[in-house]
Design a protein around this motif. Sequence first.
Motif, PDB file in Angstrom:
ATOM      1  N   CYS A  23       0.732  -1.272  -0.139  1.00 48.84           N
ATOM      2  CA  CYS A  23      -0.037   0.036   0.143  1.00 48.84           C
ATOM      3  C   CYS A  23       1.148   1.112  -0.063  1.00 48.84           C
ATOM      4  O   CYS A  23       2.044   1.028   0.324  1.00 48.84           O
ATOM      5  CB  CYS A  23      -0.710   0.084   1.052  1.00 48.84           C
ATOM      6  SG  CYS A  23      -0.106   0.142   2.839  1.00 48.84           S
ATOM      7  N   VAL A  60       7.175  -3.107  -2.970  1.00 50.92           N
ATOM      8  CA  VAL A  60       6.227  -2.870  -1.832  1.00 50.92           C
ATOM      9  C   VAL A  60       7.118  -3.132  -0.643  1.00 50.92           C
ATOM     10  O   VAL A  60       7.682  -4.352  -0.450  1.00 50.92           O
ATOM     11  CB  VAL A  60       4.942  -3.741  -2.068  1.00 50.92           C
ATOM     12  CG1 VAL A  60       4.075  -3.270  -2.974  1.00 50.92           C
ATOM     13  CG2 VAL A  60       5.015  -5.004  -2.137  1.00 50.92           C
ATOM     14  N   ARG A 104      -0.250  -3.151  -5.414  1.00 57.15           N
ATOM     15  CA  ARG A 104      -0.313  -2.072  -4.323  1.00 57.15           C
ATOM     16  C   ARG A 104      -1.622  -1.677  -4.256  1.00 57.15           C
ATOM     17  O   ARG A 104      -2.305  -1.250  -5.295  1.00 57.15           O
ATOM     18  CB  ARG A 104       0.659  -1.086  -4.514  1.00 57.15           C
ATOM     19  CG  ARG A 104       0.808   0.170  -3.662  1.00 57.15           C
ATOM     20  CD  ARG A 104       1.918   1.042  -3.890  1.00 57.15           C
ATOM     21  NE  ARG A 104       1.202   1.833  -5.228  1.00 57.15           N
ATOM     22  CZ  ARG A 104       1.985   1.992  -6.167  1.00 57.15           C
ATOM     23  NH1 ARG A 104       3.310   2.135  -6.112  1.00 57.15           N
ATOM     24  NH2 ARG A 104       1.506   2.967  -7.047  1.00 57.15           N
TER      25      ARG A 104
END
Length: 244
Positions: A23, A60, A104
């Motif tokens: 994220c 990520v 993501r």
Amino acid sequence: MLPLRVHLQYKMSVLHPRSLIGCMVRRIPEGSTERYTRWINEITQDQLISQVYTSHGPTVIMPSWFCSRHWFDRVGSFDEGGKGVPEDLLFFYQSLRQGGGVARVDQCLLVYRYHEKAATHSVLEETIWNLRVDFLQERVLCRWESFTIWNAGKQGRKLYRSLSPANQKKVKAFCDVDENKIRKGFYTYEESKEKPKPKIPVLHYKEASSPFIVCVKLDMTGGVLEENLHALQLREGVDYYHFN
């Protein structure tokens, strides 16, 4: 964690059951590792795969990871070697080796604290370098018959010296924008035991041919590097990969 993190990452993991889901993040203190944070949040979904060889590490970041228990067990858990072991990078690479993807959620769902005693600072730069070089050779260079290293300076030469003898022979040239390096005409690999010692041409980037391994730091040239790559109509992940 911010509200909705588990909910949104779970929804994405259902769609991508063989992926590590990340994220966007907010870094505290404000302004910490500004370039790195911008990279975490702004690279595209395609670049989550194409930029896995850069010195930034996993595309990520580990504190944001979400995946199924099934995928975690398939990859094989973490290396518990302790201080100095880049367990996130090792797991990330192994996930990719197993055919895993990277995705993501494009929302800020995590507050990511920077502090000087973080375990990441205990990992030696050379350890990370060697892992990255090996992964690049395994995943990219083994498929190429020849390639150009974009940067005839310190980082480009270091990459060349770190390659296996077979991949060193695939380096057809270095390229650069520095007129002094280009004027010299070649790089001599003095440490080589070959006679005569290998001499690799140094060209202006417009005279060089793809594919390229780009050893110039991202987000450090005021957009000039990116403009040069775009002007040559090169496709990231096909015609070139970023390594720095």
